[in-house]
Structures are given as structure tokens and as C-alpha cells.
Write a protein that holds these residues in place. Sequence first.
Motif, PDB file in Angstrom:
ATOM      1  N   SER A  71       0.842  -1.252  -0.047  1.00 62.07           N
ATOM      2  CA  SER A  71      -0.069   0.057   0.019  1.00 62.07           C
ATOM      3  C   SER A  71       0.855   1.290   0.061  1.00 62.07           C
ATOM      4  O   SER A  71       2.135   1.162   0.482  1.00 62.07           O
ATOM      5  N   ILE A 104      -3.368   3.449  -2.382  1.00 59.20           N
ATOM      6  CA  ILE A 104      -3.324   2.231  -3.560  1.00 59.20           C
ATOM      7  C   ILE A 104      -2.900   1.015  -2.611  1.00 59.20           C
ATOM      8  O   ILE A 104      -2.022   1.219  -1.858  1.00 59.20           O
ATOM      9  N   VAL A 105      -3.789  -0.065  -2.843  1.00 60.71           N
ATOM     10  CA  VAL A 105      -3.648  -1.210  -2.110  1.00 60.71           C
ATOM     11  C   VAL A 105      -3.568  -2.368  -3.127  1.00 60.71           C
ATOM     12  O   VAL A 105      -4.425  -2.638  -3.990  1.00 60.71           O
ATOM     13  N   MET A 106      -2.467  -3.159  -2.868  1.00 62.26           N
ATOM     14  CA  MET A 106      -2.661  -4.356  -3.705  1.00 62.26           C
ATOM     15  C   MET A 106      -2.456  -5.481  -2.717  1.00 62.26           C
ATOM     16  O   MET A 106      -1.570  -5.655  -2.118  1.00 62.26           O
ATOM     17  N   PHE A 121      -6.682  -1.772  -5.600  1.00 63.51           N
ATOM     18  CA  PHE A 121      -7.561  -0.974  -5.147  1.00 63.51           C
ATOM     19  C   PHE A 121      -7.033   0.578  -5.128  1.00 63.51           C
ATOM     20  O   PHE A 121      -6.018   0.618  -4.678  1.00 63.51           O
TER      21      PHE A 121
END
Lengths: 96, 355
Positions: A14, A22-24, A32
Motif C-alpha cells: 500500500s 493504492i492497495v495491492m 484498489f
Amino acid sequence: MSDCYPKRAANLASRVLRGQAIVMNPVDSSLFSLNETATVIWEAADGRTSLREIVEREICPRFEIDPESALQDAEELVRSLAAASILSPAEESARE
Amino acid sequence: MSSLMESLNQRALDAGVPLGVHIDLTWRCNERCIHCYLDHSDSAELTLDELRGLLDRLAEAGVFFLTLSGGEIFLRGDLEQIVAHARARSFDIKLKTNALLIGPEQVAWISRLGVHQVQVSIYSHRAEVHDAITKVRGSLDRTVRAMARLRTQGVRVVIACVLMKGNAGDFDGVRRLASDLGAEFTLDPTITPHLDDYSSLRDLNISREELASLYRNRSLTGDADICAPPPPVDDDALDSTLCSAGHTSCYVSPHGDVWPCVQFPVVCGNVRDSAFLDIWNSSAQLREVRAIRARDLTTCSSCGHVGTCSRCPGLAYMEGSMYGPSTADCEKSLARTGIPSANMVRRQSLVQIAV
């Protein structure tokens, strides 16, 4: 739900870029992008702070929104992020 | 690329943020691939403490996508600690490795630390071909076993197949191998030359006919008609920034040198001497790279392919000028469309004059 203690899932990637997180999730490569309000909740989701406290302390003053509306929106957000496995709404505060 | 990724890249570009950084942790390697562009020196690598500090600075600068590569990264005895620190700083972590040194212990921490992806190079499904390229007998078998272990733990594995003389006909076999392992597959027909000798390794490139055949292979390209003639060049094409190197991504060498990209060897600063963000924001070299638009390119600005070419500014720099053409990419445009680039036409006319 409002008394839950949201906690960011482990092992996520993130970063906050211009106020938006932003989050992976490396498990399934889901990516996201959170809006500003969701980012505030995301950053405060340490597992030790209740959702109600996050809303009252971080959301209402910053976005000039009434607590009940803010809390409803926050609960909806936590449910959706939990469904995506990037947040978990614990019922008790996590120990230090 | 998903629309969310495109949006993310645009936000990073607008904010001047380095979204992705590739760090080579070492240039030492336990293979000696015939096409490798590195000299495998082992001098003065960044220490664990230096790397931890660098990762902290990268996180503060907004870096999200972190690629750790080499050389062979598992030759570093502190790799797990490096990755653990990257995890603690919330990076999206990708590893590039030949996997020869990945055993059960390594698989366990790769999985535990939430590494997003492990990329492994496989040159052929046939051991005699793959091992002849790596110059390590038994390397294919060891690499495949390591990938299988990673897959049993649910780690995402990508098999990268670099095509060259000697393995050009084997990519279908490699693709099947990837499918059998539950891994993804990528293909690269580009041989990166030695960093200080552009003419090196040229003889390893596949032929023009083989390259053209790849672009016409629908199982590789999908439904997109990438072989169509390029559309007319417009201002959007001429004002384009060409690629992410120096704009939203950069590279750090094992010795701390910052370059725009792993195959763009312009030293923009060294993280041992200057803070990463100072280099990123203020380096004269990066400022120059960022200022270049397609319309500034000496030959390519007048080329019909300028809007669709895969021109690598790093290869162009190694060929002679970061404002010049990349002949390797001219070959790709020709192979795709059958239309020679402005660079190729100019070189042909020079040959005719010389004759």
C-alpha cells in the motif's frame, strides 16, 4: 459494525499517493484505489481503534459531515473492504 | 493494462512520483548465460543497512512497485532480511531469479512475506538447450523444481523466455511448461547488449523472418491487429513521453548508482552520496530525460512509426544518443508492419552512397 476494530490485512502492498491510497493484495493481484475518505479510514485501521472513534476523530472534523451519516458510510466501506480481504472488522481491540 | 493501472500511472506522472523502482542487489551470478549484458563484478555492493535505509527513502518518496533483481539475488545471504524490510515498508514486491537456490526454506519465507511475484527465466523446455544457454548443467531441472515448490505455496510465478539463436523455436514448449506449472508466460525477442558495448551480442538476435513470424502468431498477440500500418502521426504522438524511465520509474545498481532504467546506463546520482529523492527531483540527467518528447528525436520525429514504435530510450542511448533511434526497435516495427523506419531508410541511403 460501528463498534468493530478495523484492521488492515497483513502482507498487503500500500501507498498513499496524493491523498488516495493504492492497495495491492499479492494473493490474487487485486488492486484498489481508495478515495480520500476511505484512505483516512484505511490509514487509521490499526486494529486498536474502533470504527466509531475513527469516524468521530478523523472523518467528521475533516469532511464536515454529521456523525451518523459518516458512520453509516464507514460501515458500508468496511464491509466492502472486508469482502475484498484487505481489511478485517475485529470485534475486540487488538493487543499492543 | 487495466484502466486502474493507467489511472495510477497518470497520477504518478502528474505528481512526479517514482511509482516503480528496480534494484539490482548484486551483479554476481551462479549462471553464465550467453546473452547476459552484465560483467558479474562483485565490488562494493550496498550493505544490508544501506539497503534498509534506501527502502525507507523509497517508501517516503512514494515508490509502490519494487523489483529486486541481479545477477542472482539468492547469492545474497541477507536477501530474506532485505525482503522482510520491504514488506514492513508495504511495497509490492517482485523478485527476479534463476531459482537455482530456492529450496523449501526459501519458499517458506517468500510465501510468508507476501512476495507478489517471482519471475524466472526459462530458455527452452529442453534441458540441452536451456542448460547450453545458462552454461550450468542441470539448471533447467533445478529451476523447474523450484518453481513447482513455489506454486504449491500459491506464489505467483512468471516464466520469462528471451528468444535468441538456439532457442527461437522452443517458445511453445516453454509456454506449455508454464501452463503445466500454473505459471504465467512472457516472451521477449530483445537481446540487451553489454552495457558498455552496444555492438555486442548482436549475433544472438533472432532473424527478421523469425521476428515477423512472432508478430503474426495470434496465440501470442491475441486479437489486436498489431501488424497494421501505423496511423498518421499527430501532435499526441509527437508530444508523448516515450516510456516510464525517469518519469515514473528508475533503477538502482548494486553500488547505489541511479539510472533511468536497468537498460539505460546514465548515472544520475548515487544513493551513497545523495538522498534518493534529491537525485530523483534534481538530477540534471533525469531532468534531461524527462524533457525529451518524440518531437525532439533527431530521426524518429520524422518517422511514420513514431506513435506506435516500442523505441527504448536506453537502447537508443547505448546505440549512440538518447535522442537517436533504437535500431533494435526499428527491426520490430519493420517485422510487424513490413514498413521500414526513417532510420532504416536513412541507413540504407548511406550504404548506397558509400557503394
